[in-house]
Design a protein around this motif. Structure first.
Motif, mmCIF file in Angstrom:
data_model
loop_
_atom_site.group_PDB
_atom_site.id
_atom_site.type_symbol
_atom_site.label_atom_id
_atom_site.label_comp_id
_atom_site.label_asym_id
_atom_site.label_seq_id
_atom_site.Cartn_x
_atom_site.Cartn_y
_atom_site.Cartn_z
ATOM 1 N N LYS A 1 45.156 41.121 46.361
ATOM 2 C CA LYS A 1 44.127 40.136 46.020
ATOM 3 C C LYS A 1 44.595 38.704 46.250
ATOM 4 O O LYS A 1 43.815 37.833 46.620
ATOM 5 C CB LYS A 1 43.683 40.322 44.568
ATOM 6 N N ASN A 2 45.881 38.440 46.036
ATOM 7 C CA ASN A 2 46.402 37.085 46.158
ATOM 8 C C ASN A 2 46.790 36.691 47.589
ATOM 9 O O ASN A 2 47.046 35.528 47.858
ATOM 10 C CB ASN A 2 47.613 36.898 45.242
ATOM 11 N N ARG B 1 46.217 35.801 51.335
ATOM 12 C CA ARG B 1 45.148 35.313 52.210
ATOM 13 C C ARG B 1 45.427 35.640 53.679
ATOM 14 O O ARG B 1 44.515 35.718 54.489
ATOM 15 C CB ARG B 1 44.980 33.804 52.049
ATOM 16 N N SER C 1 47.153 43.084 42.531
ATOM 17 C CA SER C 1 47.168 41.619 42.584
ATOM 18 C C SER C 1 47.887 41.146 43.846
ATOM 19 O O SER C 1 47.574 40.087 44.390
ATOM 20 C CB SER C 1 47.841 41.043 41.335
ATOM 21 N N GLU D 1 51.557 35.948 54.209
ATOM 22 C CA GLU D 1 51.843 36.056 52.778
ATOM 23 C C GLU D 1 52.168 37.478 52.338
ATOM 24 O O GLU D 1 52.848 37.685 51.343
ATOM 25 C CB GLU D 1 50.654 35.513 51.985
#
Length: 194
Positions: free
Chosen positions: A40-41, A43, A37, A118
């Protein structure tokens, strides 16, 4: 052993890994990362372009592009030992600089603010289970991490994981360590399956 001896020993170890075994390890690291995750989270990712003895990051970068993520690569300033990240959309936007490092061409890329990244991939040669690391000796990431507050991750083989390493007051641990067979989060020091 002091940091210099540890750094030298682990660097030699990495250079001696059989190419077939290295690819197997990289495939495991890649699969564990991409399924998470955390990945995936994110960007916008900050990542170095690997050299031959390091764990391959080109596959990760290409996957990020396919998934419409922004990829930012650091440029080192030897004057003040700082990192500045630039967004790249092609490996052609890189140039080879000192020590064979691949860095972005500033005139062909866009500078990215530290707060926009991020997920930051932090390179290193040795890590302990609390996320502390011995890097390549320049102190660039130590300085950068002082002002970085988002997620950090490192890719490593289990042989690069040790019980403890010498620490300095300015050292900042990496949040997540991914090995070929486990995932360790330094803030709680327990295995998590992402």
């Amino acid at each position: 052993m002091n940091k210099t001896h540890i750094r030298s020993a682990k660097l030699q170890m990495l250079k001696e890994i059989n190419p077939v075994k290295k690819r197997e390890i990289e495939n495991s690291l890649y699969a564990r990362l991409i399924a998470s995750s955390l990945w995936k989270n994110a960007r916008v990712i900050g990542i170095t372009v690997s050299q031959a003895f390091e764990w391959d990051t080109r596959n990760i970068i290409e996957t990020a592009w396919r998934q419409q993520k922004q990829v930012c690569v650091p440029k080192c300033s030897s004057v003040d030992k700082t990192l500045t990240f630039y967004q790249i959309s092609s490996f052609d936007q890189l140039e080879v600089v000192y020590y064979g490092l691949f860095e972005p061409k500033p005139d062909e890329t866009k500078q990215i603010d530290i707060t926009a990244i991020e997920l930051l991939f932090v390179p290193g040669l040795v890590f302990d289970r609390k996320g502390y690391r011995i890097g390549f000796g320049g102190g660039y990431y130590d300085r950068f991490l002082m002002n970085y507050s988002n997620h950090t991750v490192a890719l490593l083989h289990s042989s690069q994981l040790v019980d403890a390493i010498p620490k300095e007051s300015f050292d900042i641990p990496v949040d997540h360590l991914i090995t070929e067979d486990t995932w360790i989060s330094s803030y709680d020091r327990r295995r998590i399956d992402e």
